[in-house]
Design an enzyme around this catalytic site. Structure first.
Site, mmCIF file in Angstrom:
data_model
loop_
_atom_site.group_PDB
_atom_site.id
_atom_site.type_symbol
_atom_site.label_atom_id
_atom_site.label_comp_id
_atom_site.label_asym_id
_atom_site.label_seq_id
_atom_site.Cartn_x
_atom_site.Cartn_y
_atom_site.Cartn_z
ATOM 1 N N GLY A 1 -44.388 34.691 -6.268
ATOM 2 C CA GLY A 1 -45.228 33.569 -5.616
ATOM 3 C C GLY A 1 -46.291 33.435 -5.960
ATOM 4 O O GLY A 1 -46.914 33.899 -7.071
ATOM 5 N N GLY B 1 -39.756 34.565 -9.917
ATOM 6 C CA GLY B 1 -39.999 36.169 -9.828
ATOM 7 C C GLY B 1 -41.461 36.681 -8.923
ATOM 8 O O GLY B 1 -41.204 37.511 -8.232
ATOM 9 N N MET C 1 -36.385 24.757 -10.413
ATOM 10 C CA MET C 1 -37.614 25.657 -10.273
ATOM 11 C C MET C 1 -38.701 25.024 -10.977
ATOM 12 O O MET C 1 -38.680 24.705 -12.309
ATOM 13 C CB MET C 1 -37.372 26.902 -11.012
ATOM 14 C CG MET C 1 -36.410 27.890 -10.359
ATOM 15 S SD MET C 1 -36.563 28.251 -8.322
ATOM 16 C CE MET C 1 -38.434 29.354 -8.788
ATOM 17 N N SER D 1 -41.155 29.644 2.358
ATOM 18 C CA SER D 1 -40.507 31.017 1.739
ATOM 19 C C SER D 1 -41.272 31.986 2.239
ATOM 20 O O SER D 1 -42.529 32.095 2.234
ATOM 21 C CB SER D 1 -40.992 30.607 0.180
ATOM 22 O OG SER D 1 -40.550 32.057 -0.368
ATOM 23 N N ASP E 1 -36.180 34.668 -0.618
ATOM 24 C CA ASP E 1 -36.095 35.105 -2.021
ATOM 25 C C ASP E 1 -35.609 36.489 -2.275
ATOM 26 O O ASP E 1 -36.074 37.337 -2.223
ATOM 27 C CB ASP E 1 -37.359 34.689 -2.613
ATOM 28 C CG ASP E 1 -37.882 33.505 -2.689
ATOM 29 O OD1 ASP E 1 -37.223 32.646 -3.368
ATOM 30 O OD2 ASP E 1 -39.159 33.214 -2.312
ATOM 31 N N ASP F 1 -39.107 24.402 -5.909
ATOM 32 C CA ASP F 1 -39.473 25.613 -5.535
ATOM 33 C C ASP F 1 -40.577 26.295 -6.726
ATOM 34 O O ASP F 1 -40.159 26.448 -7.698
ATOM 35 C CB ASP F 1 -38.230 26.632 -5.412
ATOM 36 C CG ASP F 1 -38.833 28.049 -5.027
ATOM 37 O OD1 ASP F 1 -39.810 28.355 -4.807
ATOM 38 O OD2 ASP F 1 -37.793 28.827 -5.048
ATOM 39 N N HIS G 1 -31.982 32.209 -1.830
ATOM 40 C CA HIS G 1 -32.308 31.938 -3.095
ATOM 41 C C HIS G 1 -31.893 33.109 -4.009
ATOM 42 O O HIS G 1 -32.615 34.145 -3.797
ATOM 43 C CB HIS G 1 -33.662 31.325 -3.332
ATOM 44 C CG HIS G 1 -34.040 31.334 -4.708
ATOM 45 N ND1 HIS G 1 -35.299 31.040 -5.221
ATOM 46 C CD2 HIS G 1 -33.369 31.054 -5.964
ATOM 47 C CE1 HIS G 1 -35.208 30.693 -6.412
ATOM 48 N NE2 HIS G 1 -34.038 30.772 -6.912
ATOM 49 N N HIS H 1 -36.679 29.731 3.461
ATOM 50 C CA HIS H 1 -36.336 30.005 2.156
ATOM 51 C C HIS H 1 -36.473 31.570 2.018
ATOM 52 O O HIS H 1 -37.471 32.134 2.425
ATOM 53 C CB HIS H 1 -37.209 29.332 1.527
ATOM 54 C CG HIS H 1 -36.816 29.467 -0.106
ATOM 55 N ND1 HIS H 1 -35.693 28.828 -0.830
ATOM 56 C CD2 HIS H 1 -37.441 30.278 -1.062
ATOM 57 C CE1 HIS H 1 -35.671 29.133 -1.851
ATOM 58 N NE2 HIS H 1 -36.506 29.995 -2.338
ATOM 59 N N MET I 1 -34.590 39.138 -4.964
ATOM 60 C CA MET I 1 -34.704 39.480 -6.501
ATOM 61 C C MET I 1 -34.321 40.801 -6.532
ATOM 62 O O MET I 1 -34.721 41.624 -5.654
ATOM 63 C CB MET I 1 -36.263 39.329 -6.583
ATOM 64 C CG MET I 1 -36.949 37.970 -6.217
ATOM 65 S SD MET I 1 -38.377 37.957 -6.879
ATOM 66 C CE MET I 1 -39.171 36.137 -6.141
HETATM 67 C C1 DX5 Z 1 -40.592 32.174 -6.673
HETATM 68 C C2 DX5 Z 1 -39.840 32.086 -5.551
HETATM 69 C C3 DX5 Z 1 -40.283 31.157 -4.698
HETATM 70 C C4 DX5 Z 1 -41.599 31.542 -4.360
HETATM 71 C C5 DX5 Z 1 -42.638 30.238 -3.985
HETATM 72 O O1 DX5 Z 1 -39.677 33.211 -7.464
HETATM 73 O O2 DX5 Z 1 -38.584 31.531 -5.992
HETATM 74 O O3 DX5 Z 1 -39.633 30.671 -3.605
HETATM 75 O O4 DX5 Z 1 -41.779 32.041 -2.977
HETATM 76 O O5 DX5 Z 1 -43.940 30.562 -3.937
HETATM 77 P P1 DX5 Z 1 -45.248 29.566 -4.035
HETATM 78 O O6 DX5 Z 1 -44.972 28.289 -2.870
HETATM 79 O O7 DX5 Z 1 -46.275 30.544 -3.552
HETATM 80 O O8 DX5 Z 1 -45.156 29.080 -5.296
HETATM 81 ZN ZN ZN Z 2 -37.236 30.605 -4.067
#
Ligand code: DX5
Ligand code: ZN
Length: 239
Positions: A146, A144, A139, A12, A38, A177, A69, A36, A40
């Site tokens: 990482g 939201g 999930m 990601s 993300d 994820d 995503h 990946h 948002m």
């Molecule tokens: C969270 C994202 C994830 C995130 C995962 O909302 O969808 O893809 O980047 O990050 P880690 O691996 O740090 O949990």
């Molecule tokens: Zn994600």
């Protein structure tokens, strides 16, 4: 989308340096064909990240499967833009609603399609779509941000999705994820996940390509699969 018997890591880029994405992408290109992304919007989740222009920039630097995503409330408005930017697949959240229409619209554009569910959304919510999507994303944190802690309580849902997919004879990929690292990868792989998103565990490592390899090996072993060849830093280094 993923050959049967394969386990892959999708790094990601949320955890990468947004000022240096091309370099981050290059660091994992030899370790996995997946990336990946993300997305948002500050509405579906309390954070704002990136959109189609950044996907287009990534596409200029990468031949990877760009797994987008979409953590946004109005995905229908942006599917075409993601397609034109070079997205390989889009994953929409079932909590957004209108899932059947979104899946059809993404398919009509030629995109790969996934359906995602939050940790507290039951398997029943996504099961009607398993025949029509390429992947189902469970999930393992609330979306939201990482760097959150892996939620082990999602494991039974992962196992149930795996069982349903196998019972129906589908090839739908089970993706997870959130909070995935070398320790949690075997747990989700044992439960049936085959595509593991990892942000912090990959890009906070000084050698991201090796982190991908370690997570993949741990998952493959737990899934009862043959160990993968060690990753290299870039495609060029591969024999
Ligand atoms: C969270 C994202 C994830 C995130 C995962 O909302 O969808 O893809 O980047 O990050 P880690 O691996 O740090 O949990
Ligand atoms: Zn994600």
């Amino acid at each position: 989308m993923l050959p049967p018997g394969d386990v892959q890591v999708a790094p990601s880029i949320l955890a990468a340096d947004f000022g240096n994405l091309a370099e981050a992408v290059g660091e994992v290109a030899g370790a996995t064909p997946w990336l990946h992304v993300d997305v948002m919007d500050g509405h579906f989740v309390p954070n704002i990240t990136i959109g189609p222009p950044v996907v287009a920039s990534l596409r200029r630097h990468s031949g990877a499967h760009l797994d987008c995503h979409l953590m946004i409330t109005e995905p229908a408005r942006y599917l075409r833009a993601f397609h034109e930017a070079g997205a390989s697949s889009v994953t929409v959240h079932v909590e957004v609603g209108e899932t059947a229409a979104l899946v059809s619209a993404a398919r009509a554009l030629g995109l790969g399609v996934g359906v995602a569910c939050n940790p507290d959304t039951p398997a029943e919510a996504v099961e009607p779509f398993l025949d029509d999507v390429d992947l189902v994303l469970a999930m393992t944190v609330f979306p939201g941000f990482g760097g959150q802690r892996f939620m082990g309580e999602v494991l039974p849902k992962i196992a149930r999705l795996r069982e349903t997919i196998d019972a129906r004879g589908l090839t739908t990929v089970v993706e997870v994820d959130g909070g995935i690292d070398e320790t949690t990868a075997p747990l989700v792989a044992s439960a049936g996940a085959r595509l593991l998103v990892a942000g912090s565990a990959v890009f906070r490592d000084p050698r991201p390509w090796e982190a991908v390899g370690r997570i993949r090996s741990a998952a493959s072993a737990a899934a009862g699969m043959r160990a993968a060849a060690p990753p290299t830093r870039s495609r060029e280094e591969q024999p």
